[in-house]
Design a protein around this motif. Structure first.
Motif, PDB file in Angstrom:
ATOM      1  N   ASN A  15     -74.072 -77.630  12.668  1.00  0.00           N
ATOM      2  CA  ASN A  15     -74.584 -77.811  14.022  1.00  0.00           C
ATOM      3  C   ASN A  15     -75.844 -76.997  14.231  1.00  0.00           C
ATOM      4  O   ASN A  15     -76.080 -76.002  13.546  1.00  0.00           O
ATOM      5  CB  ASN A  15     -73.521 -77.413  15.057  1.00  0.00           C
ATOM      6  N   CYS A  16     -76.648 -77.435  15.204  1.00  0.00           N
ATOM      7  CA  CYS A  16     -77.911 -76.765  15.521  1.00  0.00           C
ATOM      8  C   CYS A  16     -77.738 -75.864  16.730  1.00  0.00           C
ATOM      9  O   CYS A  16     -77.012 -76.192  17.660  1.00  0.00           O
ATOM     10  CB  CYS A  16     -78.989 -77.796  15.837  1.00  0.00           C
ATOM     11  N   LEU A  80     -74.766 -69.046   8.502  1.00  0.00           N
ATOM     12  CA  LEU A  80     -76.142 -69.521   8.625  1.00  0.00           C
ATOM     13  C   LEU A  80     -76.523 -70.389   7.443  1.00  0.00           C
ATOM     14  O   LEU A  80     -76.389 -69.987   6.285  1.00  0.00           O
ATOM     15  CB  LEU A  80     -77.119 -68.353   8.748  1.00  0.00           C
ATOM     16  N   ILE A  81     -77.009 -71.599   7.730  1.00  0.00           N
ATOM     17  CA  ILE A  81     -77.487 -72.514   6.693  1.00  0.00           C
ATOM     18  C   ILE A  81     -79.007 -72.508   6.645  1.00  0.00           C
ATOM     19  O   ILE A  81     -79.607 -72.513   5.584  1.00  0.00           O
ATOM     20  CB  ILE A  81     -76.955 -73.942   6.948  1.00  0.00           C
ATOM     21  N   GLY A  82     -79.650 -72.494   7.815  1.00  0.00           N
ATOM     22  CA  GLY A  82     -81.102 -72.497   7.867  1.00  0.00           C
ATOM     23  C   GLY A  82     -81.608 -72.009   9.211  1.00  0.00           C
ATOM     24  O   GLY A  82     -80.900 -72.058  10.210  1.00  0.00           O
ATOM     25  N   MET A  83     -82.858 -71.538   9.227  1.00  0.00           N
ATOM     26  CA  MET A  83     -83.463 -71.036  10.459  1.00  0.00           C
ATOM     27  C   MET A  83     -84.959 -71.281  10.381  1.00  0.00           C
ATOM     28  O   MET A  83     -85.577 -71.066   9.343  1.00  0.00           O
ATOM     29  CB  MET A  83     -83.174 -69.539  10.609  1.00  0.00           C
ATOM     30  N   GLU A 129     -93.719 -76.143  23.332  1.00  0.00           N
ATOM     31  CA  GLU A 129     -94.170 -75.116  22.391  1.00  0.00           C
ATOM     32  C   GLU A 129     -93.948 -73.720  22.945  1.00  0.00           C
ATOM     33  O   GLU A 129     -94.719 -72.813  22.693  1.00  0.00           O
ATOM     34  CB  GLU A 129     -95.643 -75.336  22.059  1.00  0.00           C
ATOM     35  N   THR A 130     -92.873 -73.545  23.680  1.00  0.00           N
ATOM     36  CA  THR A 130     -92.561 -72.242  24.241  1.00  0.00           C
ATOM     37  C   THR A 130     -92.450 -71.212  23.122  1.00  0.00           C
ATOM     38  O   THR A 130     -91.851 -71.480  22.086  1.00  0.00           O
ATOM     39  CB  THR A 130     -91.230 -72.306  25.020  1.00  0.00           C
ATOM     40  N   GLN A 131     -93.024 -70.047  23.334  1.00  0.00           N
ATOM     41  CA  GLN A 131     -93.001 -68.990  22.327  1.00  0.00           C
ATOM     42  C   GLN A 131     -91.601 -68.405  22.164  1.00  0.00           C
ATOM     43  O   GLN A 131     -90.735 -68.584  23.000  1.00  0.00           O
ATOM     44  CB  GLN A 131     -93.972 -67.875  22.734  1.00  0.00           C
ATOM     45  N   GLU A 132     -91.400 -67.688  21.095  1.00  0.00           N
ATOM     46  CA  GLU A 132     -90.154 -66.989  20.791  1.00  0.00           C
ATOM     47  C   GLU A 132     -88.933 -67.899  20.815  1.00  0.00           C
ATOM     48  O   GLU A 132     -87.915 -67.594  21.433  1.00  0.00           O
ATOM     49  CB  GLU A 132     -89.924 -65.803  21.753  1.00  0.00           C
ATOM     50  N   ARG A 133     -89.023 -69.045  20.154  1.00  0.00           N
ATOM     51  CA  ARG A 133     -87.873 -69.946  20.037  1.00  0.00           C
ATOM     52  C   ARG A 133     -87.593 -70.215  18.572  1.00  0.00           C
ATOM     53  O   ARG A 133     -88.505 -70.339  17.766  1.00  0.00           O
ATOM     54  CB  ARG A 133     -88.140 -71.275  20.747  1.00  0.00           C
ATOM     55  N   MET A 134     -86.316 -70.327  18.246  1.00  0.00           N
ATOM     56  CA  MET A 134     -85.890 -70.595  16.881  1.00  0.00           C
ATOM     57  C   MET A 134     -84.877 -71.734  16.902  1.00  0.00           C
ATOM     58  O   MET A 134     -84.161 -71.923  17.890  1.00  0.00           O
ATOM     59  CB  MET A 134     -85.214 -69.355  16.267  1.00  0.00           C
ATOM     60  N   LEU A 135     -84.821 -72.468  15.813  1.00  0.00           N
ATOM     61  CA  LEU A 135     -83.799 -73.486  15.613  1.00  0.00           C
ATOM     62  C   LEU A 135     -82.988 -73.056  14.407  1.00  0.00           C
ATOM     63  O   LEU A 135     -83.548 -72.799  13.336  1.00  0.00           O
ATOM     64  CB  LEU A 135     -84.428 -74.861  15.368  1.00  0.00           C
ATOM     65  N   LEU A 136     -81.674 -72.952  14.589  1.00  0.00           N
ATOM     66  CA  LEU A 136     -80.787 -72.549  13.515  1.00  0.00           C
ATOM     67  C   LEU A 136     -79.840 -73.689  13.189  1.00  0.00           C
ATOM     68  O   LEU A 136     -79.453 -74.445  14.076  1.00  0.00           O
ATOM     69  CB  LEU A 136     -79.943 -71.334  13.924  1.00  0.00           C
ATOM     70  N   VAL A 137     -79.459 -73.786  11.929  1.00  0.00           N
ATOM     71  CA  VAL A 137     -78.402 -74.701  11.508  1.00  0.00           C
ATOM     72  C   VAL A 137     -77.287 -73.817  10.972  1.00  0.00           C
ATOM     73  O   VAL A 137     -77.524 -72.953  10.112  1.00  0.00           O
ATOM     74  CB  VAL A 137     -78.896 -75.682  10.428  1.00  0.00           C
ATOM     75  N   VAL A 138     -76.083 -74.006  11.531  1.00  0.00           N
ATOM     76  CA  VAL A 138     -74.936 -73.184  11.141  1.00  0.00           C
ATOM     77  C   VAL A 138     -73.757 -74.075  10.778  1.00  0.00           C
ATOM     78  O   VAL A 138     -73.683 -75.234  11.190  1.00  0.00           O
ATOM     79  CB  VAL A 138     -74.533 -72.204  12.265  1.00  0.00           C
ATOM     80  N   GLU A 139     -72.834 -73.513  10.010  1.00  0.00           N
ATOM     81  CA  GLU A 139     -71.646 -74.249   9.617  1.00  0.00           C
ATOM     82  C   GLU A 139     -70.855 -74.673  10.846  1.00  0.00           C
ATOM     83  O   GLU A 139     -70.733 -73.915  11.811  1.00  0.00           O
ATOM     84  CB  GLU A 139     -70.766 -73.395   8.712  1.00  0.00           C
ATOM     85  N   LYS A 140     -70.337 -75.890  10.790  1.00  0.00           N
ATOM     86  CA  LYS A 140     -69.524 -76.425  11.868  1.00  0.00           C
ATOM     87  C   LYS A 140     -68.342 -75.487  12.128  1.00  0.00           C
ATOM     88  O   LYS A 140     -67.681 -75.029  11.204  1.00  0.00           O
ATOM     89  CB  LYS A 140     -69.017 -77.818  11.496  1.00  0.00           C
ATOM     90  N   GLY A 141     -68.139 -75.180  13.401  1.00  0.00           N
ATOM     91  CA  GLY A 141     -67.044 -74.305  13.801  1.00  0.00           C
ATOM     92  C   GLY A 141     -67.426 -72.838  13.879  1.00  0.00           C
ATOM     93  O   GLY A 141     -66.646 -72.017  14.357  1.00  0.00           O
ATOM     94  N   GLN A 142     -68.619 -72.487  13.412  1.00  0.00           N
ATOM     95  CA  GLN A 142     -69.070 -71.096  13.409  1.00  0.00           C
ATOM     96  C   GLN A 142     -70.159 -70.818  14.451  1.00  0.00           C
ATOM     97  O   GLN A 142     -70.747 -69.740  14.459  1.00  0.00           O
ATOM     98  CB  GLN A 142     -69.599 -70.726  12.020  1.00  0.00           C
ATOM     99  N   GLU A 143     -70.399 -71.788  15.330  1.00  0.00           N
ATOM    100  CA  GLU A 143     -71.490 -71.659  16.305  1.00  0.00           C
ATOM    101  C   GLU A 143     -71.322 -70.424  17.191  1.00  0.00           C
ATOM    102  O   GLU A 143     -72.278 -69.681  17.417  1.00  0.00           O
ATOM    103  CB  GLU A 143     -71.575 -72.907  17.195  1.00  0.00           C
ATOM    104  N   ALA A 157     -78.832 -68.211  23.510  1.00  0.00           N
ATOM    105  CA  ALA A 157     -78.607 -69.140  22.393  1.00  0.00           C
ATOM    106  C   ALA A 157     -77.572 -70.169  22.827  1.00  0.00           C
ATOM    107  O   ALA A 157     -76.624 -69.819  23.536  1.00  0.00           O
ATOM    108  CB  ALA A 157     -78.134 -68.391  21.160  1.00  0.00           C
ATOM    109  N   CYS A 158     -77.758 -71.413  22.441  1.00  0.00           N
ATOM    110  CA  CYS A 158     -76.773 -72.445  22.770  1.00  0.00           C
ATOM    111  C   CYS A 158     -76.777 -73.541  21.706  1.00  0.00           C
ATOM    112  O   CYS A 158     -77.811 -73.840  21.118  1.00  0.00           O
ATOM    113  CB  CYS A 158     -77.021 -73.040  24.146  1.00  0.00           C
TER     114      CYS A 158
END
Length: 161
Positions: A15-16, A80-83, A129-143, A157-158
């Motif tokens: 999930n993202c 964490l899978i990716g960021m 293009e708001t500053q200080e934003r990240m997109l993370l991909v994490v294992e399902k169930g670990q959000e 974070a959401c």
């Protein structure tokens, strides 16, 4: 029987999570309200003052410091899978780049993306293009475990898809 492989292909393995700033609305100060008018749109010198929201948000050094500290902690978490940062083109760029690198697709629920204003369009949320934003991909169930780390550092974070 043909439906089974399709459903398997849509199975969510990760999930993202959108981290930090809310999506910022985009304004087009050059749009004309009268399409029949052949005259070029005039640019008023005061437009920059009136349309400060037309440019990306200025950086917030205090949020940036908290975000860096939270990210440094999150990178050691097994979930964490990716960021990736959401620089130019916001979710559009970061989401498509991450999906491409993984060789997968990505589904985002834009109703869950934090917004700086009510009733933002999908276009505005995807390109913000708001500053200080990240997109993370994490294992399902670990959000929640990842969200809790950002909450500890006072960074929003959401999960969005």
């Amino acid at each position: 029987m043909k439906i089974k492989p399709i459903l398997k292909g849509l199975e969510t393995l990760a999930n993202c999570i959108v981290v930090a700033g809310a999506a910022k609305a985009i304004y087009n100060k050059f749009s004309s309200s009268d399409d029949d008018d052949d005259e070029e749109d005039e640019i008023d010198e005061d437009d920059d003052e009136e349309n400060e929201d037309a440019s990306p948000a200025a950086g917030n050094p205090f949020l940036e410091k908290r975000l860096i500290e939270a990210c440094l902690e999150v990178i050691h978490h097994d979930a964490l899978i990716g960021m990736q940062d959401m620089g130019a083109a916001g979710l559009t760029s970061s989401g498509s780049e991450m999906a491409s690198k993984a060789g997968t697709g990505m589904l985002l629920d834009l109703d869950l993306v934090p917004q700086s204003e009510d009733n933002m369009s999908a276009y505005e949320m995807m390109l913000s293009e708001t500053q200080e934003r990240m997109l993370l991909v994490v294992e399902k169930g670990q959000e929640q475990a990842i969200i809790d780390i950002f909450t500890k550092h006072d960074v929003e974070a959401c999960a969005v898809g």
